[in-house]
Design a protein around this motif. Sequence first.
Motif, PDB file in Angstrom:
ATOM      1  N   SER A  56       0.823  -1.200   0.000  1.00 14.65           N
ATOM      2  CA  SER A  56       0.000   0.000   0.000  1.00 14.65           C
ATOM      3  C   SER A  56       0.862   1.258   0.000  1.00 14.65           C
ATOM      4  O   SER A  56       0.528   2.245  -0.662  1.00 14.65           O
ATOM      5  CB  SER A  56      -0.933   0.006   1.220  1.00 14.65           C
ATOM      6  N   HIS A  60       2.229   2.976  -5.744  1.00  8.64           N
ATOM      7  CA  HIS A  60       2.150   4.044  -6.739  1.00  8.64           C
ATOM      8  C   HIS A  60       3.527   4.382  -7.313  1.00  8.64           C
ATOM      9  O   HIS A  60       3.639   4.766  -8.484  1.00  8.64           O
ATOM     10  CB  HIS A  60       1.533   5.306  -6.125  1.00  8.64           C
ATOM     11  N   PHE A 273      -5.505   0.679   0.994  1.00  4.10           N
ATOM     12  CA  PHE A 273      -5.168   1.354  -0.265  1.00  4.10           C
ATOM     13  C   PHE A 273      -5.954   2.647  -0.457  1.00  4.10           C
ATOM     14  O   PHE A 273      -5.991   3.186  -1.571  1.00  4.10           O
ATOM     15  CB  PHE A 273      -5.405   0.449  -1.486  1.00  4.10           C
ATOM     16  N   GLU A 274      -6.552   3.167   0.615  1.00  3.42           N
ATOM     17  CA  GLU A 274      -7.374   4.374   0.487  1.00  3.42           C
ATOM     18  C   GLU A 274      -6.876   5.527   1.357  1.00  3.42           C
ATOM     19  O   GLU A 274      -7.477   6.598   1.350  1.00  3.42           O
ATOM     20  CB  GLU A 274      -8.830   4.065   0.879  1.00  3.42           C
ATOM     21  N   THR A 278      -0.927   8.092   2.925  1.00  2.21           N
ATOM     22  CA  THR A 278      -0.161   6.957   2.409  1.00  2.21           C
ATOM     23  C   THR A 278      -0.167   6.937   0.890  1.00  2.21           C
ATOM     24  O   THR A 278       0.883   6.815   0.242  1.00  2.21           O
ATOM     25  CB  THR A 278      -0.726   5.638   2.955  1.00  2.21           C
ATOM     26  N   GLN A 279      -1.332   7.035   0.290  1.00  2.00           N
ATOM     27  CA  GLN A 279      -1.436   6.958  -1.167  1.00  2.00           C
ATOM     28  C   GLN A 279      -0.873   8.205  -1.838  1.00  2.00           C
ATOM     29  O   GLN A 279      -0.476   8.166  -3.004  1.00  2.00           O
ATOM     30  CB  GLN A 279      -2.888   6.744  -1.581  1.00  2.00           C
ATOM     31  N   GLU A 298      -5.107   3.353   7.418  1.00  2.91           N
ATOM     32  CA  GLU A 298      -5.991   2.589   6.534  1.00  2.91           C
ATOM     33  C   GLU A 298      -6.776   1.505   7.263  1.00  2.91           C
ATOM     34  O   GLU A 298      -7.862   1.126   6.809  1.00  2.91           O
ATOM     35  CB  GLU A 298      -5.164   1.960   5.413  1.00  2.91           C
TER      36      GLU A 298
END
Length: 393
Positions: A56, A60, A273-274, A278-279, A298
Amino acid sequence: MPTGPGLDRPVLSPRSRPGGLWARASGGSALWWRSDWGLVVAALGLSLVGALLVYSATRHQSGTAYLVRHLFNTAVGVVLAAAVTRTGYQWLRAAAPWLYLVSVAGLVLVLTPVGSTVNGSHSWILLPGGFSVQPSEFAKAALCLGMAIILGERIDREGRPDGRDLLVAVVVAAVPIGLVLVQPDLGSALVLGALAFGVIAVAGTPKRWLAAAVALVAAAVVVALTTPVLSDYQRDRLTAFANPQADPQGIGYQTRQVRIAIGSGGWQGQGLFEGRQTQGGFIPYQQTDFVFSVAGEELGFLGAAGLLLLLGFVVLRAVLVAARAQDAFGRLLASGVAVWFLFQVFENVGMNLGVTPVTGLPLPFLSYGGSSMFACWLAIGLINNAHLAARRR
């Protein structure tokens, strides 16, 4: 020639029975059935959840690269744990001094030009193929073995170590601690110091000796903070702990983003993953030092608390193995691992929450890093070996 049911069939000895070769090679199925599977499953569950958290935090920027490496490290760690479990208990006792010496040699080697500096610490040995080794991680397992064999021999013979044994134990602990401080790696040095103190305390050391040990550790920390032992990078980490505004673009920024991430998770989290922090990639090195912030953001308070409970279960299993051990070596070995895990979890989670300085310690089983993962699974193998030795008696 006698006849009758079955008498005309060839008799198979235990060595010639089908599966006998496999049984001998694997140590016998009973070895694995008697293992502490609660401990193994808990460690494996943590490692797999860690893979999701690492993925996670890095997907990206790096796709599945870190996920694959984390799973590979986990697989290698499980194999190492199985190998240590399979090792005979008496052989492990006999090899303990040599394994300690090998770990010290690794700590010396990393201080030579062979070693490499990462994030202000000369703690790594780079290998071909993009791999690297951090000897200070393996020194934790080796120190557990070294302290246990030194103090355990005297306890088994006379019931309590004397002053000479304690002095030798302090020297044995001081050597790797000193070498790690020179790197400098304050976090690992603190873990080694806590580990040594815990083993010495469990060995039945008089309180005045324990007080002296605490004073020595405090003096070492003061020396590290007031002399050029620590690098500028590590000194900035400690300064940012006291005053995050002192380095708003560096460590102060990082710790502030970590607290925002954990605080925004609420009870149930923003979803795997939301997480926005973090993202968005706002937290540098989140897959290593600050992987707990991924869980906090998360998975929320409930998910992060669940991971802490699972880590606590691993520590508890080590304590129970120590309590049930039939000799001092097994008791001190399992106690050392328990203190190691407990202190490292406290320090890592503390620096994520802002209650302890940032020292660069990984979270056992969850953080990305091959050396840390291998060392943690080696510790699982050591605990399981002591567990099996107690059950055989």
